[in-house]
Design a protein around this motif. Structure first.
Motif, short mmCIF file in Angstrom:
data_model
loop_
_atom_site.label_atom_id
_atom_site.label_comp_id
_atom_site.label_asym_id
_atom_site.label_seq_id
_atom_site.Cartn_x
_atom_site.Cartn_y
_atom_site.Cartn_z
N ALA A 129 0.83 -1.21 0.00
CA ALA A 129 0.00 0.00 0.00
C ALA A 129 0.87 1.26 0.00
O ALA A 129 0.54 2.26 -0.66
N LEU A 130 1.99 1.22 0.73
CA LEU A 130 2.88 2.39 0.77
C LEU A 130 3.57 2.61 -0.57
O LEU A 130 3.81 3.75 -0.97
N VAL A 131 3.90 1.51 -1.26
CA VAL A 131 4.48 1.65 -2.61
C VAL A 131 3.50 2.35 -3.54
O VAL A 131 3.88 3.25 -4.30
N ILE A 132 2.24 1.94 -3.46
CA ILE A 132 1.21 2.60 -4.29
C ILE A 132 1.12 4.09 -3.93
O ILE A 132 0.99 4.95 -4.82
N SER A 133 1.23 4.39 -2.64
CA SER A 133 1.16 5.79 -2.20
C SER A 133 2.36 6.60 -2.72
O SER A 133 2.24 7.79 -3.01
N LEU A 134 3.52 5.94 -2.84
CA LEU A 134 4.70 6.63 -3.38
C LEU A 134 4.51 6.98 -4.85
O LEU A 134 5.21 7.86 -5.38
N GLU A 135 3.60 6.30 -5.51
CA GLU A 135 3.34 6.56 -6.93
C GLU A 135 2.20 7.54 -7.14
O GLU A 135 1.86 7.87 -8.27
N GLU A 136 1.62 8.02 -6.03
CA GLU A 136 0.53 9.00 -6.12
C GLU A 136 1.01 10.31 -6.75
O GLU A 136 2.20 10.66 -6.65
N PHE A 137 0.08 11.05 -7.29
CA PHE A 137 0.42 12.37 -7.85
C PHE A 137 0.67 13.39 -6.73
O PHE A 137 1.55 14.24 -6.83
N ASP A 138 -0.10 13.29 -5.66
CA ASP A 138 -0.04 14.28 -4.58
C ASP A 138 1.27 14.16 -3.78
O ASP A 138 1.56 13.10 -3.22
N PRO A 139 2.08 15.23 -3.71
CA PRO A 139 3.36 15.14 -2.99
C PRO A 139 3.20 14.89 -1.50
O PRO A 139 4.06 14.27 -0.87
N GLY A 167 10.18 -2.86 -3.46
CA GLY A 167 10.43 -2.03 -4.63
C GLY A 167 10.40 -0.53 -4.37
O GLY A 167 10.13 0.26 -5.29
N VAL A 168 10.67 -0.11 -3.15
CA VAL A 168 10.53 1.31 -2.84
C VAL A 168 11.73 2.16 -3.25
O VAL A 168 11.59 3.37 -3.44
N VAL A 169 12.93 1.54 -3.37
CA VAL A 169 14.14 2.37 -3.55
C VAL A 169 14.08 3.22 -4.83
O VAL A 169 14.34 4.43 -4.78
N PRO A 170 13.75 2.64 -5.99
CA PRO A 170 13.66 3.50 -7.19
C PRO A 170 12.64 4.63 -7.04
O PRO A 170 12.86 5.74 -7.55
N LEU A 171 11.55 4.34 -6.33
CA LEU A 171 10.53 5.38 -6.14
C LEU A 171 11.03 6.48 -5.21
O LEU A 171 10.72 7.67 -5.42
N LEU A 172 11.81 6.12 -4.19
CA LEU A 172 12.39 7.13 -3.30
C LEU A 172 13.39 8.01 -4.07
O LEU A 172 13.47 9.22 -3.84
N PRO A 179 10.19 18.60 -6.98
CA PRO A 179 10.49 19.98 -6.57
C PRO A 179 10.21 20.30 -5.10
O PRO A 179 10.81 21.20 -4.54
N GLU A 180 9.33 19.53 -4.45
CA GLU A 180 8.94 19.86 -3.07
C GLU A 180 10.06 19.53 -2.10
O GLU A 180 10.49 18.38 -2.00
N ILE A 181 10.50 20.53 -1.34
CA ILE A 181 11.61 20.35 -0.40
C ILE A 181 11.28 19.32 0.68
O ILE A 181 12.11 18.47 1.02
N ALA A 182 10.07 19.38 1.23
CA ALA A 182 9.69 18.46 2.31
C ALA A 182 9.76 17.02 1.82
O ALA A 182 10.21 16.12 2.55
N LEU A 183 9.33 16.75 0.59
CA LEU A 183 9.38 15.41 0.03
C LEU A 183 10.82 14.96 -0.18
O LEU A 183 11.19 13.82 0.12
N LYS A 184 11.65 15.86 -0.67
CA LYS A 184 13.08 15.55 -0.85
C LYS A 184 13.71 15.13 0.48
O LYS A 184 14.46 14.16 0.56
N ARG A 185 13.42 15.90 1.53
CA ARG A 185 13.99 15.63 2.85
C ARG A 185 13.66 14.22 3.33
O ARG A 185 14.54 13.46 3.74
N VAL A 186 12.36 13.90 3.28
CA VAL A 186 11.91 12.63 3.84
C VAL A 186 12.41 11.46 2.99
O VAL A 186 12.80 10.41 3.53
N ALA A 187 12.45 11.63 1.67
CA ALA A 187 12.95 10.56 0.80
C ALA A 187 14.44 10.32 1.03
O ALA A 187 14.89 9.17 1.09
#
Length: 498
Positions: A129-139, A167-172, A179-187
């Protein structure tokens, strides 16, 4: 009863549910309320609301559960035992982005406490489910998912491998390019948590091309992002020579050295940690760091730092000096020894003093010239005091003793050795006497000074077992002098004793 009256009953029920769940979420925001809420059975009451027909009620119920689970492992365990996780995972695929963020927050809040709770999150199928969420459009959804993944992976290699297998590493890696800084940080943080456990996991991160993308962000103005970027690079570089070389080849130096002066102390510490992890591997990697000015930059960094922030810098100097005489001399010529002497004097924590003592040992153990560079700064008495101090930790005592012995065995600078004749215990004293027995036969000026300073008299006072190593060193010293001088020193000793 009219249709309007009937519908009003349902409206009242919906309002009551909404008011209840919002009030619980507000109460759950304060730690002092959690025990009362749990005793009142809040978990079992929130659980059905996760499947409520009204989206806002679902979201708020998930938010309340996340807040409760976030506080401690008992509350997180209550979420697991309440069979709430499967419902959350099931709903993740079906609901809107607001619900997904709240549900993922619950998964993260449960997973963070212990490997067992993180395993419970994995066992309920959350990773897919988390992998699917990583593929979401919403940052925001991606960020929440990356955060939960990092909290699962950080515990141990087994959980980290489960995350990788999902399979999360390529998505991270794609997330750190957003472009979102917060997403970059957490990834970046999640990649760091995955890479830290083993060379194989680090290699998985490297194989996705993460290093190049992380390297592009080292001078980003956002301090929190830089913290995570340098953390991830250091967790990758620490495992092997090959991956450390790949980090260096990403051309992060000398630009990364600028960040040793960053206003954020965690950025500075993580940069120093990265440099430490690179230099520890080989003389060649250490030489690269020396050539770009890394030693001088770390010494400046130590001058501006206190406490645990100093530790990676101190260790880095020790690692560089370990590899060869030339690299140890590079630390000396960059004024590393005076800065380490300040750390040994001013730092309060035993583990920092132990690291500093170890670094001195690595610098001074190569040649008499290296040993003298340490000795002239009166480091010997400090190391001796730390070794003899009953308040020192066992590790500090061991490292101080080992450093002292390794430097003494190379030291021919007698003015620094002589005070130890009066203070050192026998296991250290034998190394001091040994050095005098090596130097005095070949230095007439030193022989004269040794008499006038009282050193020779002190040697005569040492009670050594016949045939012991220390007695042989004393005999070698005595043989440097005419017999009448030795008799005179012995007579003075007997006179003092009487």
């Amino acid at each position: 009863m009219s249709q309007r009256q009937i519908l009003q009953v349902f409206e009242q029920y919906q309002k009551a549910r909404t008011q209840f769940v919002q009030t619980v979420a507000d109460l759950a925001a304060r730690l002092q309320n959690t025990e009362t809420l749990q005793n009142a059975g809040v978990m079992s009451l929130l659980r059905p609301l996760l499947l409520d027909a009204v989206p806002t009620i679902q979201q708020t119920a998930a938010l309340a559960l996340g807040r409760l689970a976030n506080y401690n492992d008992d509350l997180a365990e209550a979420v697991v035992k309440g069979d709430i996780l499967p419902q959350l995972v099931y709903s993740l695929a079906e609901q809107n982005r607001f619900y997904k963020k709240s549900a993922t927050f619950v998964l993260r809040a449960v997973a963070k406490h212990s490997p067992e709770l993180a395993q419970a999150v994995v066992d309920c199928g959350a990773l897919d489910a988390l992998v699917i969420s990583l593929e979401e459009f919403d940052p925001g959804v991606k960020e929440a998912a990356a955060w939960a993944i990092g909290y699962i992976a950080r515990h141990n290699a087994q959980l980290s491998q489960a995350v990788v297998d999902a399979g999360v590493v390529p998505l991270l890696v794609l997330c750190i390019q957003e472009p979102e800084i917060a997403l970059k940080r957490v990834a970046a943080s999640a990649l760091s948590d995955i890479a830290k456990h083993s060379p194989e996991l680090a290699q998985t991160v490297v194989d996705t091309g993460a290093i190049a993308h992380l390297a592009q962000m080292i001078l980003n103005p956002d301090a929190k992002l830089k913290r995570q970027v340098f953390s991830a690079l250091s967790q990758i570089a620490k495992h092997s020579v090959d991956v450390a070389e790949m980090v260096v080849e990403a051309e992060i130096f000398p630009a990364a050295l600028v960040c040793l002066k960053d206003p954020d102390e965690y950025v500075r510490k993580n940069v120093a940690t990265l440099i430490r992890e690179i230099t520890k591997h080989t003389p060649e990697l250490s030489q690269i760091i020396v050539n770009v000015g890394g030693v001088a930059a770390v010494i400046d960094y130590l001058g501006d730092s206190k406490g645990n922030v100093c530790l990676p810098g101190i260790m880095m100097l020790g690692y560089v000096a370990t590899h060869s005489e030339n690299l140890a001399m590079a630390v000396i010529l960059s004024k590393g020894v005076p800065q380490l002497a300040i750390c040994l004097e001013e730092e309060q924590e035993d583990h920092i003093k132990a690291a500093t003592a170890w670094a001195f040992g690595q610098i001074g153990r190569h040649t008499p010239e290296h040993a003298k560079a340490v000795a002239v700064l009166l480091v010997f008495p400090k190391l001796l005091n730390l070794y003899l101090d009953t308040e020192s930790s066992e590790d500090l005592q061991v490292k101080a003793k080992k450093a002292l012995k390794s430097i003494l065995q190379k030291c021919t600078y007698l003015p620094a050795l002589e005070p130890l004749l009066y203070e050192a215990p026998s296991n250290i004293l034998k190394h001091v006497i040994c050095q005098f027995s090596k130097v005095l036969p070949h230095d007439s000026k030193a022989r004269r000074l040794f008499v006038t300073s009282g050193g020779l008299k002190k040697v005569q006072e040492i009670k050594a077992e016949p045939g012991s190593a220390i007695q042989e060193y004393i005999n070698a010293i005595n043989s440097c002098y005419p017999e009448e001088i030795i008799r005179l020193q012995a007579a003075m000793r007997r006179f003092n004793e009487n």
